[in-house]
Each structure stands twice: as C-alpha cells, then as structure tokens.
Design an enzyme around this catalytic site. Structure first.
Site, PDB file in Angstrom:
ATOM      1  N   GLU A  72      -6.355   3.762  -5.847  1.00  0.00           N
ATOM      2  CA  GLU A  72      -7.673   3.814  -5.206  1.00  0.00           C
ATOM      3  C   GLU A  72      -8.248   5.190  -5.505  1.00  0.00           C
ATOM      4  O   GLU A  72      -7.667   6.204  -5.118  1.00  0.00           O
ATOM      5  CB  GLU A  72      -7.554   3.606  -3.691  1.00  0.00           C
ATOM      6  CG  GLU A  72      -8.932   3.441  -3.042  1.00  0.00           C
ATOM      7  CD  GLU A  72      -9.054   4.027  -1.650  1.00  0.00           C
ATOM      8  OE1 GLU A  72      -9.962   3.633  -0.913  1.00  0.00           O
ATOM      9  OE2 GLU A  72      -8.237   4.900  -1.292  1.00  0.00           O
ATOM     10  N   HIS A  82     -11.120  -3.748   3.075  1.00  0.00           N
ATOM     11  CA  HIS A  82     -11.085  -3.435   4.507  1.00  0.00           C
ATOM     12  C   HIS A  82     -11.943  -2.228   4.876  1.00  0.00           C
ATOM     13  O   HIS A  82     -12.031  -1.890   6.058  1.00  0.00           O
ATOM     14  CB  HIS A  82      -9.636  -3.177   4.911  1.00  0.00           C
ATOM     15  CG  HIS A  82      -9.072  -1.967   4.219  1.00  0.00           C
ATOM     16  ND1 HIS A  82      -8.858  -1.933   2.862  1.00  0.00           N
ATOM     17  CD2 HIS A  82      -8.734  -0.747   4.687  1.00  0.00           C
ATOM     18  CE1 HIS A  82      -8.399  -0.733   2.526  1.00  0.00           C
ATOM     19  NE2 HIS A  82      -8.307   0.002   3.625  1.00  0.00           N
ATOM     20  N   ASP A  83     -12.524  -1.543   3.896  1.00  0.00           N
ATOM     21  CA  ASP A  83     -13.380  -0.379   4.174  1.00  0.00           C
ATOM     22  C   ASP A  83     -14.860  -0.680   3.985  1.00  0.00           C
ATOM     23  O   ASP A  83     -15.697   0.209   4.179  1.00  0.00           O
ATOM     24  CB  ASP A  83     -13.033   0.775   3.213  1.00  0.00           C
ATOM     25  CG  ASP A  83     -11.660   1.362   3.445  1.00  0.00           C
ATOM     26  OD1 ASP A  83     -11.156   1.285   4.575  1.00  0.00           O
ATOM     27  OD2 ASP A  83     -11.097   1.910   2.472  1.00  0.00           O
ATOM     28  N   ASP A 137      -3.241   4.573  -2.193  1.00  0.00           N
ATOM     29  CA  ASP A 137      -4.345   5.091  -1.393  1.00  0.00           C
ATOM     30  C   ASP A 137      -4.813   6.468  -1.891  1.00  0.00           C
ATOM     31  O   ASP A 137      -3.985   7.363  -2.098  1.00  0.00           O
ATOM     32  CB  ASP A 137      -3.845   5.224   0.059  1.00  0.00           C
ATOM     33  CG  ASP A 137      -4.968   5.405   1.059  1.00  0.00           C
ATOM     34  OD1 ASP A 137      -5.805   4.490   1.165  1.00  0.00           O
ATOM     35  OD2 ASP A 137      -5.006   6.455   1.734  1.00  0.00           O
ATOM     36  N   ASP A 185       0.857  -1.173   0.000  1.00  0.00           N
ATOM     37  CA  ASP A 185       0.000   0.000   0.000  1.00  0.00           C
ATOM     38  C   ASP A 185       0.897   1.228   0.000  1.00  0.00           C
ATOM     39  O   ASP A 185       1.881   1.282   0.752  1.00  0.00           O
ATOM     40  CB  ASP A 185      -0.877  -0.016   1.264  1.00  0.00           C
ATOM     41  CG  ASP A 185      -2.315   0.352   0.980  1.00  0.00           C
ATOM     42  OD1 ASP A 185      -2.534   1.463   0.463  1.00  0.00           O
ATOM     43  OD2 ASP A 185      -3.203  -0.465   1.283  1.00  0.00           O
TER      44      ASP A 185
HETATM   45  O1  TEU Z   1      -9.911   4.993   1.833  1.00  0.00           O
HETATM   46  C1  TEU Z   1     -10.383   6.122   1.133  1.00  0.00           C
HETATM   47  C2  TEU Z   1     -11.808   6.387   1.207  1.00  0.00           C
HETATM   48  O2  TEU Z   1     -12.321   7.239   0.518  1.00  0.00           O
HETATM   49  C3  TEU Z   1     -12.506   5.633   2.269  1.00  0.00           C
HETATM   50  O3  TEU Z   1     -12.031   6.277   3.403  1.00  0.00           O
HETATM   51  C4  TEU Z   1     -13.944   5.676   2.322  1.00  0.00           C
HETATM   52  O4  TEU Z   1     -14.451   6.932   2.038  1.00  0.00           O
HETATM   53  C5  TEU Z   1     -14.297   5.326   3.736  1.00  0.00           C
HETATM   54  O5  TEU Z   1     -13.641   4.130   4.052  1.00  0.00           O
HETATM   55  C6  TEU Z   1     -15.746   5.151   3.925  1.00  0.00           C
HETATM   56  O6  TEU Z   1     -15.969   4.937   5.286  1.00  0.00           O
HETATM   57  C7  TEU Z   1      -8.561   4.835   1.996  1.00  0.00           C
HETATM   58  C8  TEU Z   1      -8.269   3.587   2.805  1.00  0.00           C
HETATM   59  O7  TEU Z   1      -8.695   2.461   2.103  1.00  0.00           O
HETATM   60  C9  TEU Z   1      -8.899   3.733   4.156  1.00  0.00           C
HETATM   61  O8  TEU Z   1      -8.754   2.571   4.933  1.00  0.00           O
HETATM   62  C10 TEU Z   1      -8.261   4.906   4.838  1.00  0.00           C
HETATM   63  O9  TEU Z   1      -8.916   5.153   6.053  1.00  0.00           O
HETATM   64  C11 TEU Z   1      -8.304   6.174   3.985  1.00  0.00           C
HETATM   65  O10 TEU Z   1      -7.951   5.952   2.635  1.00  0.00           O
HETATM   66  C12 TEU Z   1      -7.322   7.185   4.504  1.00  0.00           C
HETATM   67  O11 TEU Z   1      -6.016   6.751   4.259  1.00  0.00           O
END
Ligand code: TEU
Ligand code: CA
Length: 559
Positions: free
Chosen positions: A256, A328-329, A199, A98
C-alpha cells in the site's frame, strides 16, 4: 509478458470486524469468515485478503498491533485461524494477510520497554527525539490530525507516530527491527499464508535528521511526507525483505503506497528486480478530493481517464497494476463514482466492468459485489473511525466549523462508509449478528443484501460472477494491452484491450445521460459480439449507438 497466478486471480478484501459475527457479540470474527467460505467460492474469487486480525487494542481497528503472532481476542484464536486456512486451501482459495510494520501499537511489548528509559535495549526499536525550542522535534503532521510527535514524560522525549498516538513508528534503521519483522513473516508463511498486503510500506524509510517540512496546502500531502514517502533506504529495506523472505515463497505481495507515481511504482515492482509484485496507488482516489471533502469533480471523468491511463501505460510490460475502487478506507464506490439511488444496480455493474477490464489484478471489497452504499449517520456519536472522530473534533472545536457541515463531509468521505456490517439478509441485524453490532447497520439492508442478490439473476452479485468467470476463461481480460480512445469525451470512458490479434472494446457511460458512442475512424469494425453488458443487448449499428444511463458494454471486435 510473464504470466503469473497473482496476475490472473481476483482478490476479495475482508474487513473482519464487519464481515460476519459467529458468536453474537456484535463483532465479526474468524469463525464468521469460515462460515462464509462457500459464499466466496460461489462468487468465484481466488484470493482473500484479511485486514489485520492480530492482537490489538483497536485504536485503529487492528492497524495498531500489540502481538504480531497472535489473534485479536474478539476475532478468535490461532486454532480458528488454522482452521480458516485449511478451509480456504481445501476450496482452492489463497489467504493474504495484512502486514502492518511501519508502526506497532504502543501496547506492543517492544514499545512498553522502549519508553521505559533511554538505555533500554528496545529504545531504538522506535523513533525517539528530544524536543526543539520547547516544542516538538520537527513540524511533521499525523495523518489523523495534529503533530506526528507525542511527548512521553518517562524520559522527557518525543516519539514519532505518523498515524494515531497509539501507533508509534518502528525504526527500520535498526537491523534488529528488520530481523524481528522478517522472522515474524517466515513464521506466518510457514503456517500457511499465501501473501501479504503491506500497510503504508513506502513510509518505512525516513530522511536522516528528520528535517522540518514545507507547509502544505492539505490537498494530497500530509505535512512531512517529502521526508518519508519512498525515503532514501526504502528499496534497500524491501530488497533485504525480498532476499531474506519473499523470494523463498510463491506468494502474492502488494504494497500500500500512498502518494506514489508510476515511476515510483516501477522502482518497487519492476518485473526484473522489484521487491514486490504490485502496489496500491492512490492518484485515482485523489481525483475528487480536496482536504476533507469530495468535490463535484467538474472534470472528474477526464481526470480519472488521465490518471488511469498514465498508470496503465506507465506500468505496461514493466510492472503490474493492482486495480481497486473501494477498500476499508474509502467511501463506497457506487455512491462515489456511480449513483446509489435510481441507478444503483446498473452503476454498480458499470464500475465492476471498469475495474475488471483494466489491465492488472482486480480487488473487490466486501459488500461491493452486492452494491452496498455509503451511510449517513446523523450524529457523530454513531461514528467509530478514529480519523473521523479526530477530524470532527478539530474542525468543530478548534476551527469553529459548523457541525452539520462536517457531518456532511463525513457522509461523503468517512471511512466508516465502508465499515458498516456486511448485509447478508433482510432479517434482524442484516444477518450479520444476533446482537447489536459495534457500528450501525446501513438502513438499506432490507433491500440491499446477499440473500436478495443470490435469488435475483440480474443482481450485481450475478454480474460479478460472470465477470470473474469471463476473466478466467479469456486471457485477454488479464493480459490484453490497454489503449484509451475518445480521451476528450466528458461522459464516456472507452478503451480497447488487445492480445495476439484479438481485441476487446470497452464502452462505459459514467453518467445518467444518454450520450452517443461513435467508433473512432481507425477502429471501425465489421462485426462485434457483446461479451458482457449491464443492460439487455440491443440490435443496431455496432459502430454508432446511444448508451443508456450508466451503461457498460464489452465487445469482441472482428475487423
Ligand atoms: O492507510 C494508509 C493511509 O494513508 C490512509 O490512512 C489514508 O490516508 C486515510 O485512510 C485517509 O483517511 C493504512 C490503512 O489502510 C488504514 O486503515 C490505517 O488506518 C493506516 O494505514 C494506518 O495503519
Ligand atoms: Ca463475534
């Protein structure tokens, strides 16, 4: 169409904190992953993407990095990491790391310096502004609730943080920042990395002047996004990254990119001159979302078809899709798009069929391959995710929302649904650890676990194995052209894949009902061989048949 290893591979995402704990402190770690490489090899995946393992105070579980060239204390050491790479390469597995460079941790030495004074050499590594009319420099909001600005008393200025207050945004306008990031990328690539998942990479460039934003309805956009999503210098910054770094290695790159359209994606990943191989789009993740909640999706399946078809056709021959239903989100896919009760196993297989039969590179998120489900903690004290905790606090304390209602939203949508420990066995701590884990285990580990899945030839795991093998043996799985059929059907998602006169028909029943599939007249065929399905095969008319609940069938058609 150009062929490439990163189009043909299957990527498996590991969330290291929740994967396997080797030393009994309740936290997953690198040596835990090393111990599971044979498991991943058995599954058949080719590439492992690790969520961040760098030094971090863990405000956002490693997405807040305080040293880009060292390993998080709880996860191990650089020596462990080297051993992991050796172990992976020895098994023909590739490693994607990442890359989190939109922001760092506020504990990164650059920020520690930056906040000291306005003339510190690191001041311009971050985005500092004086207040306006006694308040924040503009009205942008953070993804994790509240303003995107935090006041810092040392210099009486504000710094920008699109995510948590401990994740200050790096200033990509500063060439020294870009140089530092590119050098760091070279350092990892020379050490053995095979690619990067980048990210929120489409947020690097902010509109000059950082103007106020239109207020938003809270549906898809965070307030301010029009001023930092695919901003004016994004393609320039990524072009520079490609020239300086990416083009010098044979690697996989996936950005992403929240809130992008297929045209935005082509601009970033065009086969001819794009900077990246592929991007993660979010439109299918928004089909069932309204603010903090998931809706009942009155037209859910039709909307999903529309979105996916737009992406499949929009990138066809020009760029390459990255396909995922989980990470994971996001909530667990079987709970979200399938049925995590009576039809858990068949519906998990249906979703796997869908994700592996679309054109593009499939991504599998840890636990998906055994049909892991959402979890419903009955108290906020059991949640760990900063997004969940902030949202709960604002909703219950500032907006007066009923705590039980908010907990209900978290049950459906919390990121912690995907972050409970990997369920390896029915034994103590689900075989994840010998200690109490950092976040509670889903109580269904006694029936949903790897040990069970490996012993059962009808398991979700064995079905994934078969899908992955089919994909390796049949170029049509990878390169076949996608065409939607039956666009108006409310229960069945059906499409074809076509390559060099060969054709596959994919028929997916996304419901617990038993709809009838009738081949469109232009697709009637003489015979059809079942390539894979999630129920025992049935004899009968191949052009007209009744589907069982959550049934998936893939046929090879003969005209
Ligand atoms: O996620 C980006 C993102 O836009 C997400 O945060 C999404 O909006 C959110 O998960 C909804 O609840 C990335 C990573 O995948 C995430 O784990 C991080 O928290 C975020 O960036 C910040 O680095
Ligand atoms: Ca550990």
């Amino acid at each position: 169409m150009k062929t490439a290893w990163w189009k043909e591979c299957v990527v498996y995402q590991i969330y290291p904190r929740s994967f396997a704990d080797s030393n009994g402190d309740g936290i997953g770690d690198l040596r835990g992953i090393i111990g599971k490489l044979d498991y991943l090899k058995t599954l058949g995946v080719d590439v492992i993407w690790l969520s961040p393992v760098y030094k971090s105070p863990n405000d956002d579980n490693g997405y807040d990095i305080s040293d880009y060239q060292d390993i998080m204390t709880e996860f191990g050491t650089l020596a462990d990491w080297d051993e992991l790479v050796v172990g992976m390469h020895a098994r023909g597995l590739r490693l994607v790391m990442d890359l989190v460079v939109n922001h760092s941790s506020d504990e990164h030495p650059w920020f520690v310096e930056s906040r000291k004074s306005k003339d510190n050499p690191y001041r311009d590594y971050y985005i500092w502004r004086p207040g306006k009319d006694g308040g924040t420099p503009n009205n942008w909001k953070s993804f994790f609730t509240g303003s995107a600005w935090k006041h810092d008393p040392a210099t009486d200025e504000y710094f920008l943080h699109l995510f948590s207050t401990k994740q200050p945004d790096l200033n990509w306008e500063n060439p020294r920042v870009r140089r530092e990031v590119f050098d760091m990328m070279h350092w990892w690539l020379k050490r053995g990395v095979d690619g990067f998942r980048m990210d929120v990479i489409n947020m690097l460039s902010k509109v000059p002047g950082l103007p106020d934003a239109e207020p938003v309805d809270g549906k898809r956009h965070v307030q301010g996004s029009e001023h930092f999503i695919c901003g004016p210098r994004l393609t320039e910054f990524l072009g520079e990254m490609k020239r300086d770094v990416l083009s010098q290695y044979d690697i996989l790159t996936v950005g992403e990119t929240p809130m992008v359209s297929p045209d935005d994606a082509v601009a970033l990943t065009d086969e001819k001159d794009g900077a990246l191989n592929m991007v993660f789009q979010f439109e299918h993740m928004d089909v069932d979302r309204v603010g903090e909640r998931l809706t009942d999706r009155p037209n859910g399946l039709r909307d999903l078809k529309q979105v996916m078809t737009r992406w499949q056709k929009g990138l066809e021959g020009r760029a390459w899709n990255s396909n995922y239903l989980s990470n994971h989100d996001q909530p667990r896919q079987v709970s979200r798009y399938g049925d995590d009760g009576a039809y858990r196993v068949v519906s998990a297989k249906l979703l796997a069929t869908f994700n592996h039969l679309l054109q593009g590179t499939p991504y599998v998120y840890q636990g998906e391959e055994i049909g892991m489900t959402n979890v419903a903690f009955d108290t906020i004290a059991d949640y760990r995710d900063i997004a969940a905790l902030n949202m709960y606090r604002v909703q219950t304390q500032e907006l007066g929302q009923d705590p039980q209602v908010v907990l209900g939203w978290l049950h459906a949508k919390s990121r912690d649904n995907a972050r409970t420990p990997m369920q390896w066995s029915a034994g103590p701590q689900a075989g994840f650890s010998t200690a109490e884990p950092w976040i509670k285990i889903n109580p269904n580990y006694t029936t949903v676990n790897v040990e069970q899945a490996l012993a059962d030839p009808d398991s979700v795991f064995c079905y994934y194995q078969k899908l992955i093998q089919l994909r390796k043996a049949n170029p049509i799985f990878v390169y076949g052209t996608y065409d939607l059929i039956l666009p108006e059907h409310d229960e069945i998602y059906a499409f074809t894949r076509t390559l060099d006169g060969e054709r596959l028909l994919v028929v997916l029943n996304f419901t617990a009902k038993t709809p009838e599939f009738a081949a469109p007249t232009d697709l009637v065929y003489a015979s059809a061989e079942l390539v894979i399905g999630n129920y025992p095969a049935e004899a009968g008319d191949v052009n007209r048949f009744t589907l069982r609940p959550y049934e998936a069938r893939v046929y090879r058609l003969t005209a």
